[in-house]
Design an enzyme around this catalytic site. Structure first.
Site, PDB file in Angstrom:
ATOM      1  N   LYS A 180       0.887  -1.187   0.000  1.00 17.84           N
ATOM      2  CA  LYS A 180       0.000   0.000   0.000  1.00 17.84           C
ATOM      3  C   LYS A 180       0.911   1.220   0.000  1.00 17.84           C
ATOM      4  CE  LYS A 180      -1.855   3.041   1.958  1.00 17.84           C
ATOM      5  NZ  LYS A 180      -1.657   4.464   1.570  1.00 17.84           N
ATOM      6  N   GLU A 255       9.235   1.596  11.405  1.00 19.47           N
ATOM      7  CA  GLU A 255      10.351   2.529  11.210  1.00 19.47           C
ATOM      8  C   GLU A 255       9.728   3.914  11.199  1.00 19.47           C
ATOM      9  OE1 GLU A 255      12.394   4.981  10.321  1.00 19.47           O
ATOM     10  OE2 GLU A 255      12.609   4.337   8.236  1.00 19.47           O
ATOM     11  N   CYS A 289      13.713   9.949   7.240  1.00 26.84           N
ATOM     12  CA  CYS A 289      13.580   9.405   8.599  1.00 26.84           C
ATOM     13  C   CYS A 289      14.904   9.522   9.345  1.00 26.84           C
ATOM     14  CB  CYS A 289      13.114   7.961   8.545  1.00 26.84           C
ATOM     15  SG  CYS A 289      13.977   6.970   7.341  1.00 26.84           S
ATOM     16  N   GLU A 386      10.414  15.755  15.725  1.00 28.22           N
ATOM     17  CA  GLU A 386      10.783  15.532  14.327  1.00 28.22           C
ATOM     18  C   GLU A 386      10.051  16.565  13.472  1.00 28.22           C
ATOM     19  OE1 GLU A 386       9.367  11.994  12.168  1.00 28.22           O
ATOM     20  OE2 GLU A 386      11.441  11.726  11.521  1.00 28.22           O
TER      21      GLU A 386
HETATM   22  P1  NAD Z   1       1.673   8.637   7.848  1.00 24.33           P
HETATM   23  O1  NAD Z   1       2.435   7.868   8.834  1.00 24.33           O
HETATM   24  O2  NAD Z   1       0.253   8.951   8.224  1.00 24.33           O
HETATM   25  O3  NAD Z   1       1.628   7.861   6.428  1.00 24.33           O
HETATM   26  C1  NAD Z   1       2.529   6.840   6.070  1.00 24.33           C
HETATM   27  C2  NAD Z   1       1.767   5.710   5.383  1.00 24.33           C
HETATM   28  O4  NAD Z   1       0.786   5.195   6.281  1.00 24.33           O
HETATM   29  C3  NAD Z   1       0.997   6.148   4.127  1.00 24.33           C
HETATM   30  O5  NAD Z   1       1.034   5.091   3.175  1.00 24.33           O
HETATM   31  C4  NAD Z   1      -0.428   6.300   4.645  1.00 24.33           C
HETATM   32  O6  NAD Z   1      -1.404   6.117   3.644  1.00 24.33           O
HETATM   33  C5  NAD Z   1      -0.498   5.168   5.665  1.00 24.33           C
HETATM   34  N1  NAD Z   1      -1.530   5.347   6.681  1.00 24.33           N
HETATM   35  C6  NAD Z   1      -2.060   6.522   7.156  1.00 24.33           C
HETATM   36  N2  NAD Z   1      -2.998   6.270   8.076  1.00 24.33           N
HETATM   37  C7  NAD Z   1      -3.078   4.923   8.218  1.00 24.33           C
HETATM   38  C8  NAD Z   1      -3.855   4.045   9.032  1.00 24.33           C
HETATM   39  N3  NAD Z   1      -4.765   4.515   9.881  1.00 24.33           N
HETATM   40  N4  NAD Z   1      -3.645   2.722   8.927  1.00 24.33           N
HETATM   41  C9  NAD Z   1      -2.714   2.229   8.090  1.00 24.33           C
HETATM   42  N5  NAD Z   1      -1.965   3.001   7.271  1.00 24.33           N
HETATM   43  C10 NAD Z   1      -2.147   4.333   7.334  1.00 24.33           C
HETATM   44  O7  NAD Z   1       2.489   9.952   7.549  1.00 24.33           O
HETATM   45  P2  NAD Z   1       2.058  11.303   6.821  1.00 24.33           P
HETATM   46  O8  NAD Z   1       0.706  11.768   7.282  1.00 24.33           O
HETATM   47  O9  NAD Z   1       2.240  11.087   5.372  1.00 24.33           O
HETATM   48  O10 NAD Z   1       3.187  12.306   7.359  1.00 24.33           O
HETATM   49  C11 NAD Z   1       3.049  12.911   8.643  1.00 24.33           C
HETATM   50  C12 NAD Z   1       4.367  12.930   9.390  1.00 24.33           C
HETATM   51  O11 NAD Z   1       4.871  11.605   9.512  1.00 24.33           O
HETATM   52  C13 NAD Z   1       5.513  13.694   8.719  1.00 24.33           C
HETATM   53  O12 NAD Z   1       5.458  15.049   9.013  1.00 24.33           O
HETATM   54  C14 NAD Z   1       6.715  13.021   9.316  1.00 24.33           C
HETATM   55  O13 NAD Z   1       7.029  13.583  10.579  1.00 24.33           O
HETATM   56  C15 NAD Z   1       6.280  11.595   9.519  1.00 24.33           C
HETATM   57  N6  NAD Z   1       6.765  10.702   8.441  1.00 24.33           N
HETATM   58  C16 NAD Z   1       7.832   9.900   8.706  1.00 24.33           C
HETATM   59  C17 NAD Z   1       8.328   9.080   7.698  1.00 24.33           C
HETATM   60  C18 NAD Z   1       9.524   8.188   7.941  1.00 24.33           C
HETATM   61  O14 NAD Z   1      10.225   7.868   6.999  1.00 24.33           O
HETATM   62  N7  NAD Z   1       9.747   7.733   9.145  1.00 24.33           N
HETATM   63  C19 NAD Z   1       7.760   9.089   6.439  1.00 24.33           C
HETATM   64  C20 NAD Z   1       6.646   9.896   6.197  1.00 24.33           C
HETATM   65  C21 NAD Z   1       6.169  10.695   7.217  1.00 24.33           C
END
Ligand code: NAD
Length: 484
Positions: A180, A255, A289, A386
């Site tokens: 996904k 992660e 990250c 972060e």
């Molecule tokens: P997120 O964690 O919400 O999204 C990451 C993935 O999880 C996406 O594929 C999203 O569709 C999916 N997702 C979202 N809600 C979900 C749920 N309820 N169940 C299962 N999967 C779900 O991150 P975001 O909203 O895109 O970004 C927000 C913050 O997250 C950023 O500002 C940053 O601080 C952090 N982030 C960290 C990383 C990393 O590499 N560790 C990557 C992206 C974002």
């Protein structure tokens, strides 16, 4: 600018080796963060599409894929790697346009994706169990077996690298994967799946269902027929994913990012350190990250480090991904709002330097100039949280004990680096830093697909990359035979 021609319909899901529209026929618009224009529409998969993907993955395990030998799995991965290399320019353009990543960085990610396939392709037939000396009349041995259907929830910041390390390792061990990708950036995930199909990966071994996190993501993480979940993203969503998987007693690799420090001691070679101090903070516009967002400097070198970093910052340029500046835009206006919100919260901090947004960068792009900030309080929100944007804080320390206390003084622990010539200090800190990876006189080791990667604390748990990932993406069975 329109997208290059693609060998698949980007509004489709890949299920059982066939591109098909999501069952509800809905789509989501994908935007180019460099100028805010719509790139294309992608599928808005929902739980029924996840159900179809999971059952086809199970069918693959019960069929051809489940019978594919480790040697043949390795050959398939190696072929995928070759095809990725042949498509580096297309993959790089897709990633640059979709994520807003400068073209050179996007190209490096495509090469890293190929490298994961080469590494895991070569490793596939080299992971094995052991025999265990036991009671008289017994033979005991262990078998490494796939979990079964694995779910992979991937963010938008490094789609290719994260797919490489997670889906690559899962397929190597004979799992069947349901991927996904993020709703903000998913073109290279689709392209990768098509490449895997062309390389001869059996139908159903890899399925891709784009969609929203709360819909397709939640359906995947709570699915009762998924046996392992790999998640990269925010702490908040990671906790939700772990909770959902926990209800089914399914293991999870999380992660979740960090607040990674670089420690610059009085005897550091600054000339060597300088590119790492800056690049590790601004690469991918800080949306990494393992971004190094905290620079801890011994008080005797503080002014020197700030001056040297500032002059690098002043030379940084920010512009559209295809212009290949040092930094591109952030992924979205939402991310830009998060980062500018942090900058407002840090208004009490002295600004040492700010990079430049190109004057002709579209006003509709999600640009934030990189900020280097001075921070004497290690508990300041900008030194603790972060930010996920191009913002670094420089914090002075008194001595080794102070440096360690500050470095370990956040909720995170993903990556740390130590810049010092003192061998005893190197060894001592490598042991005492709370971090999944510690680098001595470097940072990140160029990505290192071979190097186990993952965090402690709120940075998550479980390890990806290297051989260690292959243990995580498999389960161990003990066989005890009594033969007398
Ligand atoms: P997120 O964690 O919400 O999204 C990451 C993935 O999880 C996406 O594929 C999203 O569709 C999916 N997702 C979202 N809600 C979900 C749920 N309820 N169940 C299962 N999967 C779900 O991150 P975001 O909203 O895109 O970004 C927000 C913050 O997250 C950023 O500002 C940053 O601080 C952090 N982030 C960290 C990383 C990393 O590499 N560790 C990557 C992206 C974002």
């Amino acid at each position: 600018m329109s997208l290059p021609d693609l060998p698949f319909n980007p509004a489709h899901c890949l299920i059982s080796g066939t591109w098909r529209a999501p069952q509800a026929g809905e789509t989501i618009a994908l935007f180019d963060p460099s100028d805010g224009t719509e790139l294309t529409q992608i599928a808005r998969g929902r739980s029924e599409d996840i159900d179809a993907a999971v059952s086809t993955a199970q069918a693959a395990l019960d069929g051809v894929w489940g019978k594919t030998t480790a040697l043949e799995r390795g050959r398939i991965l190696t072929r995928i790697g070759q095809l990725v290399l042949e498509n580096v320019e297309l993959l790089a353009e897709l990633e640059a346009r979709d994520v807003g990543k400068p073209l050179t960085q996007a190209r490096a990610d495509a090469v890293a994706l190929a490298r994961y396939m080469e590494f895991y392709g070569g490793a596939a037939d080299k992971v094995h169990g052991e025999t265990i000396p036991y009671l008289d009349g017994y033979t005991v041995y262990t078998l490494r077996e796939p979990h079964g259907v694995t779910g992979h929830i991937v963010p938008w910041n490094y789609p290719m690298q994260i797919i490489g390390r997670s889906v690559g390792a899962a397929l190597t061990m004979g799992n069947a994967a349901v991927l996904k990708p993020a709703e903000e950036a998913c073109l290279t995930a689709l392209m990768f799946a098509d490449i895997a199909r062309q390389a001869g990966l059996p139908d159903g071994a890899l399925n891709v269902v784009p969609g929203l996190g709360a819909e397709a993501g939640a359906a995947l993480s709570s699915h009762t027929d998924v046996q392992h979940i790999s998640f990269t993203g925010s702490v908040r969503t990671g906790a939700l994913v772990q909770q959902a998987a926990g209800a089914n007693v399914v293991p999870v690799t999380l992660e979740l990012g960090g607040k990674s420090p670089q420690l610059v001691f009085e005897d550091a070679n600054l000339e060597e350190a300088l590119p790492f101090l800056v690049n590790a903070g601004i690469q991918n516009a800080g949306q990494t990250c393992s971004a190094s967002s905290r620079i801890l400097v011994h008080k005797s070198r503080y002014d020197e480090v700030v001056t040297a970093m500032s002059s690098r910052y002043e030379a940084l340029s920010v512009g559209p991904a295809m212009d290949d500046c040092n930094l591109g835009p952030l992924i979205s206006d939402r991310q830009k709002d998060i980062v500018t919100g942090f900058l407002k919260q840090g208004a009490d901090l002295q600004i040492a330097a700010v990079g430049k947004i190109k004057s002709d960068a579209p006003k509709t792009g999600a640009y934030v100039a990189p900020h280097l900030l001075l921070c004497s309080d290690p508990d300041h929100p900008l030194a603790q949280q972060e930010i996920f944007g191009p913002v670094q804080v420089v914090i002075p320390f008194e001595d080794d004990a102070d440096a360690l206390k500050i470095a370990n003084g956040t909720d995170y622990g993903l990556v740390a680096s130590i810049w010092t010539q003192n061998g005893a200090r190197q060894m001592r800190l490598a042991k005492t830093l709370k971090s999944g990876q510690v680098f001595i006189n470097n940072y990140g080791a160029g990505g290192g697909v071979e190097l186990p990667f993952g965090g402690v604390g709120k940075s998550g748990h479980g390890r990806e990359k290297g051989f260690e990932a292959l243990y995580g993406f498999s389960t161990l069975k003990t066989v005890a035979a009594k033969h007398g």
